[in-house]
Write a protein that holds these residues in place. Structure first.
Motif, mmCIF file in Angstrom:
data_model
loop_
_atom_site.group_PDB
_atom_site.id
_atom_site.type_symbol
_atom_site.label_atom_id
_atom_site.label_comp_id
_atom_site.label_asym_id
_atom_site.label_seq_id
_atom_site.Cartn_x
_atom_site.Cartn_y
_atom_site.Cartn_z
ATOM 1 N N SER A 45 0.539 -1.373 0.085
ATOM 2 C CA SER A 45 -0.192 -0.672 0.187
ATOM 3 C C SER A 45 1.338 1.199 0.345
ATOM 4 O O SER A 45 0.762 2.122 -0.465
ATOM 5 N N ALA A 46 1.759 0.947 0.749
ATOM 6 C CA ALA A 46 2.725 2.302 1.162
ATOM 7 C C ALA A 46 3.495 3.308 -0.755
ATOM 8 O O ALA A 46 3.773 3.615 -0.870
ATOM 9 N N SER A 47 4.189 1.266 -1.229
ATOM 10 C CA SER A 47 4.273 1.702 -2.348
ATOM 11 C C SER A 47 3.393 2.236 -3.573
ATOM 12 O O SER A 47 4.289 3.168 -4.489
ATOM 13 N N VAL A 48 2.760 1.735 -3.264
ATOM 14 C CA VAL A 48 1.717 2.313 -4.951
ATOM 15 C C VAL A 48 0.887 4.464 -4.305
ATOM 16 O O VAL A 48 1.371 4.299 -4.716
ATOM 17 N N TYR A 49 0.589 4.369 -2.867
ATOM 18 C CA TYR A 49 0.733 5.758 -2.641
ATOM 19 C C TYR A 49 1.649 6.261 -2.641
ATOM 20 O O TYR A 49 1.492 7.369 -2.728
ATOM 21 N N ASP A 50 3.309 6.429 -3.120
ATOM 22 C CA ASP A 50 4.333 6.831 -2.862
ATOM 23 C C ASP A 50 4.871 7.208 -5.287
ATOM 24 O O ASP A 50 4.339 8.097 -4.860
ATOM 25 N N MET A 51 3.853 5.921 -4.984
ATOM 26 C CA MET A 51 3.975 6.198 -6.758
ATOM 27 C C MET A 51 2.830 6.845 -7.158
ATOM 28 O O MET A 51 3.361 8.086 -7.739
ATOM 29 N N ALA A 52 2.213 7.226 -6.220
ATOM 30 C CA ALA A 52 0.964 8.130 -6.727
ATOM 31 C C ALA A 52 1.144 8.741 -6.830
ATOM 32 O O ALA A 52 1.039 10.251 -7.398
ATOM 33 N N LEU A 53 1.965 9.630 -5.520
ATOM 34 C CA LEU A 53 1.857 10.891 -4.964
ATOM 35 C C LEU A 53 3.321 11.864 -6.171
ATOM 36 O O LEU A 53 3.265 12.689 -6.541
ATOM 37 N N LYS A 54 4.029 10.695 -6.617
ATOM 38 C CA LYS A 54 5.211 11.189 -7.426
ATOM 39 C C LYS A 54 4.239 11.496 -8.609
ATOM 40 O O LYS A 54 4.554 12.598 -9.513
ATOM 41 N N LEU A 55 3.372 10.702 -9.237
ATOM 42 C CA LEU A 55 2.721 10.266 -10.152
ATOM 43 C C LEU A 55 1.902 11.559 -10.300
ATOM 44 O O LEU A 55 1.666 12.590 -11.230
ATOM 45 N N SER A 56 1.624 12.537 -9.143
ATOM 46 C CA SER A 56 0.098 13.547 -9.340
ATOM 47 C C SER A 56 0.940 15.314 -9.378
ATOM 48 O O SER A 56 0.718 15.847 -9.479
ATOM 49 N N GLU A 57 2.491 14.798 -8.999
ATOM 50 C CA GLU A 57 3.600 15.726 -9.728
ATOM 51 C C GLU A 57 4.204 15.715 -10.490
ATOM 52 O O GLU A 57 5.362 16.618 -11.087
#
Length: 519
Positions: free
Chosen positions: A110-122
């Motif tokens: 969950s943390a790995s996907v969330y981290d990628m989502a944060l990066k993609l949002s930027e």
């Protein structure tokens, strides 16, 4: 093939499906009544299989049934819409309180996907093509990453940027309400009985693992919500309620979305395909067959096309990811947590071969062959292994809801912490165990009633759409007996059983289910 032959084939298939439902639901019911699987603690999370205290089980079930009968009798004075609104408010309130005071945070996958989502949002695509990136091992997570990133972009417009994951959980609470809403609408569409609808709402009221999972930022909750919407429009499509084009469009869109955020939802898609083919065999209208083929293709290509789009944008290639054979091999191995549970084999094999899929498959095939030979020479160990693999998944009443939401980012209320590893944990497990037994018994009652009607009447007027949940659940059972095991993976299937349990108990309250809705 003439019309009579087609109807005969459909009838035989319904007989087989109904018989499988009886066998499988009976297995679930008996297993859960005599055994319970629980994690020994929140650090090791080793699954322990314990025997049930039969007298306590019987007493607790009688109390639950008595409370249900009293509440349903009391609620009969209400409008069904008021009861429905009460259940939604209850779930929204408890889910929100859990977000505020449970303060669970993303961890592990969950943390790995969330981290990628944060990066993609930027618009940071550095995780695309990076060999150390989570996406390089699990490229199927691109869909969930894009889904979360899209929401995060909107949430960043609010003045709560340091609490984005908590805001996401509030959205998951709302998605839970979507699941209940369309579950209720589907039950109403299929059985047209206020008794059955009331039973569904009553069971939904006490579904604690469902509430706990609203704080788990991963693919289960959005996928389940999408599937519930798709099922509703499938029901309307079969009953010819509303505009067919609109029903087909919404059904296909939400089918695709369910796979987009969770690839294992392909099991649900296959079940939908089977249902659409059975409906086609019943009424011989080509639009059902065309819809089945078109939706299946759309669900198969959505993730590869999305990944390819981001590869082109980042000008990087993403590796094929952990192989299918390595999951199967791992599902045949022992683990510290339970038989067939995650032990790192799939990840380590892929990494140690330099992300060489062919070499990883070769090693995995050899392990599969070795384990097959071992099980062949040791049939008792084979039986014990797969018996316990089944029980640790389907007899876990909490559905790993504590393990999934255990990690917090500080500030968790003491009373909530006690549910995870304190005095309240045993009460949480006990209540969930009663609830699970109630569901499994209700599903078994439905399956017996359904089998009797199919055999005696042929169920010529039955809604084929009503089988979509049980087909998905049986498919999930077969898949995870072969694949990696985890009771968290069983969560969506357990939720799909609730409408059948509702019909089972609704039928006991009202022997002949009647259409008592005005609309």
């Amino acid at each position: 093939m003439d019309k009579k032959k087609k109807v005969t084939i459909q009838y035989v298939l319904l007989i087989i499906l109904s018989a499988l439902s009886v066998i499988f639901s009976g297995l679930l019911m008996i297993s859960a009544l005599i055994k319970t699987a629980v994690a020994n603690n929140m650090s090791e999370q080793k699954m322990i299989i314990e025997g049930e205290k039969i007298l306590l089980v019987v007493i607790s079930l009688l109390v639950f049934y008595a409370l249900g009968y009293f509440l349903l009798h009391t609620m009969s004075r209400w409008r069904i819409e008021s009861f429905f609104a009460f259940v939604l408010i209850f779930h929204a309130l408890l889910g929100t309180l859990l977000v505020l005071f449970g303060r669970s945070g993303p961890a592990a996958d969950s943390a790995s996907v969330y981290d990628m989502a944060l990066k993609l949002s930027e618009k940071d695509l550095s995780f695309i093509g990076n060999p150390d990136s989570y996406l390089s091992f699990y490229p199927q997570q691109i869909g969930l990453t894009v889904f979360l990133a899209s929401i995060i972009k909107v949430l960043k417009l609010l003045p709560f940027e340091n609490s984005l994951h908590h805001l996401l959980k509030l959205i998951y609470v709302a998605l839970n309400c979507v699941t209940i809403t369309f579950g209720y609408l589907s039950v109403k569409e299929i059985w047209r009985s206020k008794k059955v609808s009331s039973a569904f709402l009553y069971l939904s009221l006490f579904n604690l693992p469902f509430i706990m999972y609203s704080s788990f930022i991963y693919g289960e909750i959005p996928s389940l919500a999408a599937m519930s919407v798709a099922v509703f429009f499938l029901c309307r499509f079969e009953k010819k309620h509303g505009a067919p084009a609109l029903n087909i469009s919404f059904m296909v869109v939400f089918m695709v979305l369910s796979v987009f955020v969770r690839k294992n939802s392909l099991i649900f898609i296959i079940a939908t395909l089977i249902v659409l083919v059975l409906i086609f065999m019943k009424n011989h209208k080509k639009e059902y067959l065309i819809t089945a083929i078109a939706s299946f293709i759309a669900c198969l290509v959505i993730l590869p096309l999305t990944l390819e789009n981001y590869e082109l944008e980042a000008k990087e290639d993403v590796s094929k990811g952990v192989t299918m054979y390595s999951y199967i091999a791992m599902g045949m191995q022992d683990s510290t947590r339970g038989p067939g549970w995650y032990n790192g084999f799939n990840f380590d094999t892929y990494k140690n071969t330099g992300m060489d899929s062919k070499e990883a498959n070769k090693i995995s095939s050899e392990v599969i062959k070795e384990r097959r030979e071992y099980f062949k020479e040791n049939p008792k160990e084979c039986y014990t292994f797969y018996r316990d693999k089944f029980l640790t998944q389907w007899a876990d009443p909490t559905l790993a809801s504590c393990q999934a939401t255990y990690v917090d980012y500080g500030g968790r209320a003491k009373i909530i912490q006690k549910i995870y590893d304190g005095d309240l944990n045993k009460f949480y497990v006990f209540f969930c165990n009663v609830f699970q037994n109630v569901i499994y018994i209700g599903v078994f009652i439905w399956s017996l009633n359904n089998f009797r009607k199919v055999v005696t009447t042929g169920r010529k007027e039955c809604m084929i759409s009503s089988y979509i949940g049980i087909i998905t659940v049986i498919g999930g059972f077969l898949f995870h007996m072969m694949w990696e095991a985890n009771s968290r993976y069983i969560f969506p299937y357990a939720m799909m059983l609730i409408p059948y349990a509702a019909f089972g108990y609704g039928n006991l309250l009202e022997h002949n289910i009647l259409n008592d809705y005005d609309d």
